[in-house]
Design an enzyme around this catalytic site. Structure first.
Site, PDB file in Angstrom:
ATOM      1  N   GLU A 142      -6.925   7.254   6.601  1.00 60.32           N
ATOM      2  CA  GLU A 142      -7.242   8.667   8.393  1.00 60.32           C
ATOM      3  C   GLU A 142      -7.987  10.363   8.120  1.00 60.32           C
ATOM      4  OE1 GLU A 142      -4.375   8.501  10.557  1.00 60.32           O
ATOM      5  OE2 GLU A 142      -4.053   5.925  10.569  1.00 60.32           O
ATOM      6  N   ARG A 192       1.063  -1.291  -0.094  1.00 64.67           N
ATOM      7  CA  ARG A 192       0.083  -0.219   0.192  1.00 64.67           C
ATOM      8  C   ARG A 192       0.880   0.907   0.082  1.00 64.67           C
ATOM      9  NH1 ARG A 192      -2.302   3.214   4.628  1.00 64.67           N
ATOM     10  NH2 ARG A 192      -3.541   4.278   3.701  1.00 64.67           N
ATOM     11  N   ASN A 250      -7.254   2.194   9.843  1.00 64.22           N
ATOM     12  CA  ASN A 250      -5.821   2.255  10.442  1.00 64.22           C
ATOM     13  C   ASN A 250      -6.438   1.722  11.643  1.00 64.22           C
ATOM     14  OD1 ASN A 250      -5.490   2.608   7.857  1.00 64.22           O
ATOM     15  ND2 ASN A 250      -4.672   4.659   7.848  1.00 64.22           N
ATOM     16  N   HIS A 268      -2.809  10.478   0.878  1.00 63.67           N
ATOM     17  CA  HIS A 268      -2.885  10.593   2.356  1.00 63.67           C
ATOM     18  C   HIS A 268      -1.257  12.639   2.690  1.00 63.67           C
ATOM     19  CE1 HIS A 268      -1.262   7.394   5.061  1.00 63.67           C
ATOM     20  NE2 HIS A 268      -0.266   8.738   5.431  1.00 63.67           N
ATOM     21  N   TYR A 283      -4.279   1.159  15.384  1.00 64.29           N
ATOM     22  CA  TYR A 283      -3.459   1.795  16.246  1.00 64.29           C
ATOM     23  C   TYR A 283      -3.364   1.066  17.503  1.00 64.29           C
ATOM     24  CZ  TYR A 283      -0.526   3.193  12.262  1.00 64.29           C
ATOM     25  OH  TYR A 283       0.204   3.462  11.287  1.00 64.29           O
ATOM     26  N   GLU A 340      -3.651  -0.264   7.938  1.00 63.33           N
ATOM     27  CA  GLU A 340      -1.827   0.426   9.327  1.00 63.33           C
ATOM     28  C   GLU A 340      -2.320  -0.509  10.026  1.00 63.33           C
ATOM     29  OE1 GLU A 340      -0.986   4.085   8.804  1.00 63.33           O
ATOM     30  OE2 GLU A 340      -1.620   4.617   6.805  1.00 63.33           O
TER      31      GLU A 340
HETATM   32  C1  FCB Z   1      -0.565   6.771  10.413  1.00 62.49           C
HETATM   33  C2  FCB Z   1      -0.939   7.731   9.487  1.00 62.49           C
HETATM   34  C3  FCB Z   1       0.742   7.151   9.306  1.00 62.49           C
HETATM   35  C4  FCB Z   1       1.608   7.266  10.084  1.00 62.49           C
HETATM   36  C5  FCB Z   1       0.759   6.194  10.938  1.00 62.49           C
HETATM   37  C6  FCB Z   1       2.091   6.469  12.167  1.00 62.49           C
HETATM   38  O1  FCB Z   1      -2.106   8.068  11.795  1.00 62.49           O
HETATM   39  O2  FCB Z   1      -1.416   6.917   8.541  1.00 62.49           O
HETATM   40  O3  FCB Z   1       0.907   7.910   8.006  1.00 62.49           O
HETATM   41  O4  FCB Z   1       2.262   8.221  10.535  1.00 62.49           O
HETATM   42  O5  FCB Z   1       0.229   6.725  11.721  1.00 62.49           O
END
Ligand code: FCB
Length: 477
Positions: free
Chosen positions: A194, A105, A322, A149, A324, A383
């Site tokens: 995002e 990607r 995405n 992006h 995290y 992500e």
């Molecule tokens: C996300 C972003 C990516 C990167 C990661 C750590 O929010 O999409 O570009 O910075 O965090």
């Protein structure tokens, strides 16, 4: 602490016939496996890795302007050099191949194709993505392209940026051109990366480009223009792309996790997730703003037409998530709206970025919520990954066992989701390479591969070996 001799003793104890009889999950090839055909990949974005900021006719983006403004980036750096992917893409594709990944990607820099945002296409800018896509396909790696992006052409910012409805229209035109030029080979396209992050950070807190702090009415309108741009791009790709091209968003859904995993708290977490994503995924997938969102916005609510909502809700082929952090832990509540957010304790664990709280179950709940709330049939994790305080050891290798710990825990939860039938089709690890981490500059490293920015030399970290095994076995290791 175990003395060295203790290991020998343990080894002797566990050897021979006893050991053969004691087989645990990790010895079994079927344990924690992902579905056949699951797509493993890595992810990057244009401004973070490409460098070559002024080459071959690329126009400036809001991130060039922002990073050149003193005090905006923690280490005073810019994305001018990035990880020099623009010149080293062949080496980088070889790294992906060595990992065994079958998908990549990346994002297309709008200002490379249209230096002023609109007008004539810059053929040299397009030629880079032609070369990259051809190199990927020759290596047996599927290209997944993100259209936006965060690197908005500065020329469009000068005309109002995402505050202007015209920017959404310009995005639709840019998407149409990408569809015409690349979908003969690029079969999967993501619209905007995002929205939640670039809108809230870029236009509310001002810590990301373009660094604005808007009043609520203007901010709501920016959100609306972002989802409108998404819908216009979906329509443009359908109209101009090769038939069968698949398209969807790549959003960091705000995830509400049940603090205790019982049915009542799970229902509360679902309701909370729907409401917390009202201006983004919820309107995109339901075609209307929730009553609570409009009521809360009051006079500052976005201005929109019924036609806008139809465009925004243009059917997508998949949803990219995405993931995290656990956005919020919630509990069911007797009081309206039926859920309550649990405050994060000061001791809640984090990785090397302040914002990166560790919540492996996020990778279970995010796709599950999307499947349950909106009936999404195809989900990609677009992500997931972590920063770590990486330091090369004496042999030059980074032994990033903290990143491995993070990934193993998150992937275990993703496997839990797929094992229960949540329709996750693939996973893109952020990131292939260390790169320019926005306002954190180069100090924060997210790569599987270490980049020495002085020489641009690439060295795979321990986590790259870990990921290669995951990919090869299609299972958590
Ligand atoms: C996300 C972003 C990516 C990167 C990661 C750590 O929010 O999409 O570009 O910075 O965090």
């Amino acid at each position: 602490m175990l003395a060295a001799g203790s290991f020998a003793t343990l080894g002797a104890f566990a050897s021979g016939r006893d050991l053969a009889a004691r087989t645990f999950a990790v010895d079994q090839p079927s344990a924690l496996r992902f579905p056949d055909g699951f797509r493993w990949g890595t992810a990057t974005s244009a401004y973070q890795v490409e460098g070559a900021a002024r080459e071959d006719g690329r126009g400036p983006s809001i991130w060039d302007t922002f990073s050149q403004t003193p005090g905006r980036i923690r280490d005073g750096s810019t994305g001018d050099a990035g990880a020099d992917h623009y010149h080293r893409y062949k080496e980088d594709v070889a790294l992906m191949k060595a990992l065994g990944t079958k998908a990549y990607r990346f994002s297309i820099a709008w200002p490379r194709l249209f230096p002023d945002g609109t007008g004539a296409l810059n053929p040299k800018g397009l030629a880079f993505y032609d070369r990259l896509v051809d190199e990927l396909l020759a290596a047996g790696i599927e290209p997944y392209a993100t259209l936006y992006h965060w690197d908005l052409p500065q020329a469009l910012q000068d005309k109002g940026g995402w505050q202007a409805r015209d920017t959404a229209l310009a995005f639709g035109d840019y998407a149409a051109e990408v569809a015409r030029r690349l979908t003969d080979r690029v079969r999967h396209v993501f619209t905007l990366n995002e929205m939640l992050t670039f809108v809230e950070h870029g236009y509310e807190s001002g810590v990301f480009a373009p660094g604005l702090k808007l009043e609520p009415a203007a901010l709501h309108q920016v959100r609306h223009h972002a989802v409108l741009a998404h819908g216009l791009a979906v329509q443009a790709v359908r109209a101009q792309g090769r038939s069968g091209t698949e398209i969807g968003p790549a959003e960091n859904m705000m995830i509400a996790l049940p603090a205790v995993e019982t049915p009542a708290h799970v229902r509360a977490a679902e309701a909370a997730t729907r409401e917390m994503n009202a201006p983004y995924l919820t309107v995109m997938l339901e075609g209307r703003y929730t009553d609570a969102y409009l009521a809360e916005a009051g006079a500052a609510a976005p201005k929109f037409t019924a036609r806008d909502l139809e465009i925004i809700a243009s059917p997508v082929d998949f949803v990219g998530l995405n993931v995290y952090t656990p956005g919020h832990y919630v509990l069911a509540s007797e009081a309206e709206p039926g859920w309550a957010v649990v405050p994060m304790p000061a001791s809640y664990p984090r990785m090397a970025s302040d914002w990166l709280t560790i919540g492996p179950e996020s990778l279970y709940w995010a796709p599950r919520h999307a499947a349950r709330l909106w009936g999404v049939k195809d989900i990609y994790i677009t992500e997931n990954g972590t920063s770590a305080a990486d330091r090369p050891g004496p042999d030059g290798v980074v032994y990033d066992i903290d990143r491995v710990m993070y990934l193993r825990n998150y992937l275990t939860q993703l496997q839990r989701a797929t094992a229960e039938g949540v329709p996750v089709r693939g996973y893109f690890l952020w990131s292939l390479l260390d790169n320019f981490e926005w306002a954190d500059g180069y100090a924060t490293r997210f790569g599987l591969v270490h980049v020495d920015y002085a020489t641009q030399r690439r060295t795979p970290k321990l986590s790259a070996s870990f990921y290669r095994e995951v990919v090869a076995r299609n299972a958590v290791v």
